[in-house]
Design a protein around this motif. Structure first.
Motif, short mmCIF file in Angstrom:
data_model
loop_
_atom_site.label_atom_id
_atom_site.label_comp_id
_atom_site.label_asym_id
_atom_site.label_seq_id
_atom_site.Cartn_x
_atom_site.Cartn_y
_atom_site.Cartn_z
N MET A 151 -45.32 -38.94 88.07
CA MET A 151 -45.93 -38.46 86.87
C MET A 151 -45.20 -38.86 85.78
SD MET A 151 -49.45 -37.24 86.91
CE MET A 151 -49.69 -35.73 86.03
N LEU A 152 -44.67 -39.99 85.63
CA LEU A 152 -43.92 -39.96 84.25
C LEU A 152 -44.94 -40.70 83.55
CD1 LEU A 152 -40.76 -41.81 85.95
CD2 LEU A 152 -40.98 -39.55 85.30
N LEU A 168 -42.86 -46.65 66.80
CA LEU A 168 -43.78 -45.93 68.04
C LEU A 168 -43.28 -46.50 69.00
CD1 LEU A 168 -47.05 -43.72 67.07
CD2 LEU A 168 -44.31 -42.52 67.13
N ALA A 169 -43.28 -46.02 70.14
CA ALA A 169 -43.50 -47.37 71.61
C ALA A 169 -44.55 -47.64 71.99
CB ALA A 169 -42.22 -46.16 72.85
N CYS A 170 -44.78 -48.57 72.52
CA CYS A 170 -45.91 -49.11 72.56
C CYS A 170 -46.46 -48.05 74.13
CB CYS A 170 -46.06 -50.08 73.53
SG CYS A 170 -48.07 -50.51 74.30
N PRO A 171 -47.33 -46.79 74.16
CA PRO A 171 -48.22 -45.98 75.43
C PRO A 171 -48.15 -47.00 76.38
CG PRO A 171 -49.91 -46.30 73.11
CD PRO A 171 -48.74 -47.46 72.39
N THR A 172 -48.75 -46.21 77.02
CA THR A 172 -48.21 -47.00 78.74
C THR A 172 -48.96 -46.06 79.89
OG1 THR A 172 -46.92 -48.10 78.27
CG2 THR A 172 -47.50 -48.35 80.52
N LEU A 173 -49.81 -46.63 80.52
CA LEU A 173 -50.72 -45.63 81.60
C LEU A 173 -51.09 -46.55 82.85
CD1 LEU A 173 -53.76 -46.52 81.48
CD2 LEU A 173 -53.41 -44.63 79.39
N PHE A 174 -51.16 -46.05 83.67
CA PHE A 174 -51.64 -46.46 85.07
C PHE A 174 -52.93 -46.41 85.02
CE2 PHE A 174 -47.32 -45.01 86.94
CZ PHE A 174 -47.46 -46.24 87.23
N VAL A 175 -53.42 -47.87 85.64
CA VAL A 175 -55.64 -48.31 85.50
C VAL A 175 -55.62 -48.41 87.00
CG1 VAL A 175 -57.73 -49.21 85.03
CG2 VAL A 175 -55.76 -48.91 83.31
N LEU A 233 -47.69 -34.48 74.74
CA LEU A 233 -48.51 -34.00 75.70
C LEU A 233 -47.64 -34.86 76.78
CD1 LEU A 233 -52.14 -33.93 75.10
CD2 LEU A 233 -50.96 -32.29 74.52
N PRO A 234 -47.93 -33.78 78.08
CA PRO A 234 -47.15 -34.35 79.16
C PRO A 234 -48.64 -35.19 79.61
CG PRO A 234 -48.51 -31.77 79.42
CD PRO A 234 -48.29 -31.86 78.12
N ALA A 235 -47.61 -36.05 80.92
CA ALA A 235 -48.88 -36.86 81.61
C ALA A 235 -49.94 -36.27 82.48
CB ALA A 235 -47.69 -37.84 82.49
#
Length: 199
Positions: free
Chosen positions: A15-16, A1-8, A177-179
């Motif tokens: 909205m990618l 699995l690719a490492c999950p990433t998000l904006f903080v 799930l979508p972003a």
């Protein structure tokens, strides 16, 4: 699995990626509405442009002012320092800019604004009220103690971790799930740096 990433404390305009962020637009609107409630109409906005979050704060200030919005009341400084804010406020006063309150896009800028006003012999909040955005603990030790809108950083961190863990768990279960964008409300902290405009 690719490492999950998000904006903080930010968000992607396309909205990618998911994001967890304080709602800085409503934070600036909250600050401005508080000053309007005290009777102010000429409310300056002290800021250092360049980041999307600061643009959102500018928009919140503009939203709250409505018909009283005057773009000339935006005081732009060259750096995120108290010294830069002090120079910016001094320059605005030298140009004859008329205001009875300042919303600063950050507490450090608010500290510089207070220093500029006091150095010129102007009473805070007797002549000009100053309100910051950040909620840094140092603000309570300024003289006068700084009114501010507190950014819920602990909640942002906790929800960011929770969202990452949920994303990993769902990916393992084959669910994509979508972003998502999670925005958190900010809180007004009333201290001594704000009061009604001079009579």
């Amino acid at each position: 699995l690719a490492c999950p990433t998000l904006f903080v404390c930010g968000d992607g305009p396309r909205m990618l990626l998911s994001s967890v962020t304080p709602c800085t637009r409503s934070a600036a609107a909250l600050a401005t509405r508080h000053l309007i409630g005290l009777g102010h109409k000429r409310i300056a906005f002290l800021n250092r442009p360049g980041r999307r979050t600061i643009l959102r704060r500018f928009e919140g200030w503009k939203d709250a002012l409505g018909a009283d919005f005057d773009p000339a009341l935006a005081i732009t400084v060259e750096d995120w320092t108290a010294e830069a804010a002090q120079r910016g406020v001094n320059d605005a006063l030298d140009r004859g800019l008329d205001f009875t309150a300042i919303v600063a896009a950050g507490d450090i800028l608010a500290a510089g604004a207070i220093a500029a006003l006091q150095t010129r012999g102007m009473a805070v909040p007797g002549q000009v009220s100053v309100l910051g955005i950040d909620g840094l603990p140092q603000g309570q030790y300024l003289s006068p103690a700084l009114s501010t809108v507190s950014i819920p950083m602990h909640a942002v961190g906790a929800l960011s971790l929770e969202l990452l863990c949920e994303t990993v768990r769902l990916r393992k279960a084959g669910v994509a799930l979508p972003a998502r964008r999670i925005e958190l409300a900010c809180e007004l902290i009333q201290r001594a740096s704000c009061g009604p405009p001079p009579a």
